[in-house]
Design a protein around this motif. Structure first.
Motif, PDB file in Angstrom:
ATOM      1  N   MET A  79      -2.366   4.245   0.864  1.00 16.53           N
ATOM      2  CA  MET A  79      -3.104   2.994   0.826  1.00 16.53           C
ATOM      3  C   MET A  79      -2.792   2.159   2.078  1.00 16.53           C
ATOM      4  N   ARG A  80      -1.503   2.135   2.465  1.00 14.42           N
ATOM      5  CA  ARG A  80      -1.096   1.335   3.622  1.00 14.42           C
ATOM      6  C   ARG A  80      -1.801   1.793   4.894  1.00 14.42           C
ATOM      7  N   SER A  81      -1.990   3.095   5.048  1.00  9.92           N
ATOM      8  CA  SER A  81      -2.611   3.601   6.271  1.00  9.92           C
ATOM      9  C   SER A  81      -4.134   3.576   6.211  1.00  9.92           C
ATOM     10  N   GLN A  82      -4.715   3.716   5.021  1.00  6.05           N
ATOM     11  CA  GLN A  82      -6.165   3.832   4.915  1.00  6.05           C
ATOM     12  C   GLN A  82      -6.864   2.572   4.400  1.00  6.05           C
ATOM     13  N   GLU A  83      -6.204   1.834   3.515  1.00  3.94           N
ATOM     14  CA  GLU A  83      -6.804   0.620   2.962  1.00  3.94           C
ATOM     15  C   GLU A  83      -5.695  -0.403   2.701  1.00  3.94           C
TER      16      GLU A  83
ATOM     17  N   LYS B  15      -6.269  -4.067  -0.337  1.00  4.84           N
ATOM     18  CA  LYS B  15      -7.113  -3.400  -1.327  1.00  4.84           C
ATOM     19  C   LYS B  15      -7.181  -4.201  -2.620  1.00  4.84           C
ATOM     20  N   ARG B  16      -8.368  -4.278  -3.179  1.00  4.88           N
ATOM     21  CA  ARG B  16      -8.548  -4.956  -4.466  1.00  4.88           C
ATOM     22  C   ARG B  16      -8.008  -4.065  -5.583  1.00  4.88           C
TER      23      ARG B  16
ATOM     24  N   TRP C 214      -5.612  -8.940  -4.546  1.00  5.10           N
ATOM     25  CA  TRP C 214      -5.563  -8.128  -3.337  1.00  5.10           C
ATOM     26  C   TRP C 214      -4.132  -7.621  -3.133  1.00  5.10           C
TER      27      TRP C 214
ATOM     28  N   VAL D 248      -9.743  -8.050   6.345  1.00  3.29           N
ATOM     29  CA  VAL D 248     -10.425  -8.253   5.060  1.00  3.29           C
ATOM     30  C   VAL D 248     -10.463  -9.750   4.747  1.00  3.29           C
TER      31      VAL D 248
END
Length: 375
Positions: free
Chosen positions: A1-5, A8-9, A19, A277
């Motif tokens: 998640m840290r590298s791709q999003e 994030k919600r 978030w 974001v």
């Protein structure tokens, strides 16, 4: 998640959405931006346990839930109790407490539960003496705090526990008002008396925060830090051979475990862009310190324990205006415990191996429920 999003919600276990912010740079931004509120009563504040909103609404918030000038004034009133100079004056007494615990361990002979014999008693005794709380009541507040931080505690029981602790602390504060004492709460009573009326409910909230945070967090770091050092004997040898390395080792252990994230939730007071974001006004944010402290953009080989790493930019104590009030005390306790424990019991080892440890996967503060050791 840290590298791709990295922003994030997500849904929260207590209901609603928030978030999740996971990069080191973004977490520090969230925690230092004055447009991010710590006010737990705001509708969008992330709820990490069921029933939290009702409990918050019923009780006066401590400084952890304040913003701006209100927070600055509340923190200024008590920050003198936690300066490096004042904490260093406590070192001889902390050393006595640690030595007494190790004495009892050696007298009992292994195996013993490190959590019961060392991890909990040391910070509990220290915070009790600092606040002016009778240590004879430690079973009461330790059992209640364990229920508070367990995710499995039913909302009704959690509310009862909070009320029980607050009633206990209200009686304690009332006693300090009747008979001022030379301890943190007594000094706060004296300061407020000089300025006018004593804010009993505010002092109860302060005592509640310091009592729970002052022993749960450090106790779990003692257990996990000991485990990590036993699991990495080459790293342990560095501090046993040269105790001057222990302060840096403590910082690395704090970074490596980052045992609590619940204190780093916020609510946006305005539209704010984090990590590309847009977070809208009123939306909740959970800044994940554990993820930030394992961010390869901030730390080389972050999943490796390296006691020589200069890890002072970790966020295990949070960041910004709300950075942990008791961080100097926690550091000193951890340094003294690790230096003393491995000097006095050089043959210390796990009695039942890693599989014999029950970890706190069910709690808001990570750690170990029990940890059997021998020598």
């Amino acid at each position: 998640m840290r590298s791709q999003e990295p922003v994030k919600r997500v849904r929260t276990i207590g209901g609603g959405t928030a978030w999740l912010v996971t990069r080191h740079e973004d977490v520090r931004r969230v925690l230092s931006d004055p447009r991010m509120s710590s006010d737990r009563t705001m509708p969008g504040f992330p709820s990490l346990v069921p029933g939290r909103r009702a409990i918050v609404a019923e009780n006066k918030q401590a400084m952890i839930g304040m913003d701006g000038q209100e927070h600055a004034e509340a923190r200024r009133a008590v920050i003198g109790e936690f300066t490096v100079r004042r904490i260093n004056r406590m070192r001889p007494r902390i050393q006595e407490i640690v030595d007494e615990c190790v004495d009892r361990m050696l007298a009992a002979g292994g195996p013993v539960d490190l959590v019961r014999e060392l991890s909990l008693p040391v910070p509990s005794l220290v915070i009790c003496e600092l606040l002016g709380v009778p240590y004879s009541d430690h079973d009461f507040f330790q059992s209640r705090s364990a229920l508070m931080i367990s995710r499995s505690t039913p909302p009704e029981r959690r509310r009862d526990v909070v009320l029980e602790l607050r009633r206990y602390l209200d009686e304690l504060v009332a006693e300090k008002v009747r008979e001022p004492a030379d301890d943190l709460l007594g000094r706060q009573v004296a300061q407020q008396s000089e300025k006018g009326e004593v804010d009993r409910e505010g002092l109860v909230s302060l005592a509640f925060l310091l009592l729970i945070a002052g022993h749960e967090t450090t106790a779990n770091m003692i257990s996990l830090g000991t485990l990590a050092l036993l699991d990495n004997p080459d790293q342990l040898a560095r501090i046993t051979e040269d105790p001057a390395r222990t302060p840096a080792a403590v910082e690395e252990l704090l970074r490596y475990f980052s045992i609590v994230d619940g204190a780093t939730s916020r609510t946006a007071l305005a539209d704010i862009e984090i990590g590309g974001v847009l977070i809208r006004e009123g939306e909740g944010v959970v800044a994940v310190g554990l993820s930030a402290n394992r961010d390869p953009e901030a730390f080389d080989s972050p999943d490796e324990l390296d006691l020589d790493r200069q890890a002072r930019n970790h966020v295990a104590f949070g960041f910004g205006a709300h950075q942990c009030l008791g961080q100097n005390l926690a550091r000193v306790e951890l340094q003294i415990v690790f230096d003393t424990l491995f000097r006095r019991i050089p043959g210390l080892r796990l009695a039942d191996g890693l599989d014999g440890i029950r970890f706190k996967d069910d709690a808001l503060v990570y750690g170990a429920h029990e940890m059997s050791v021998t020598w």
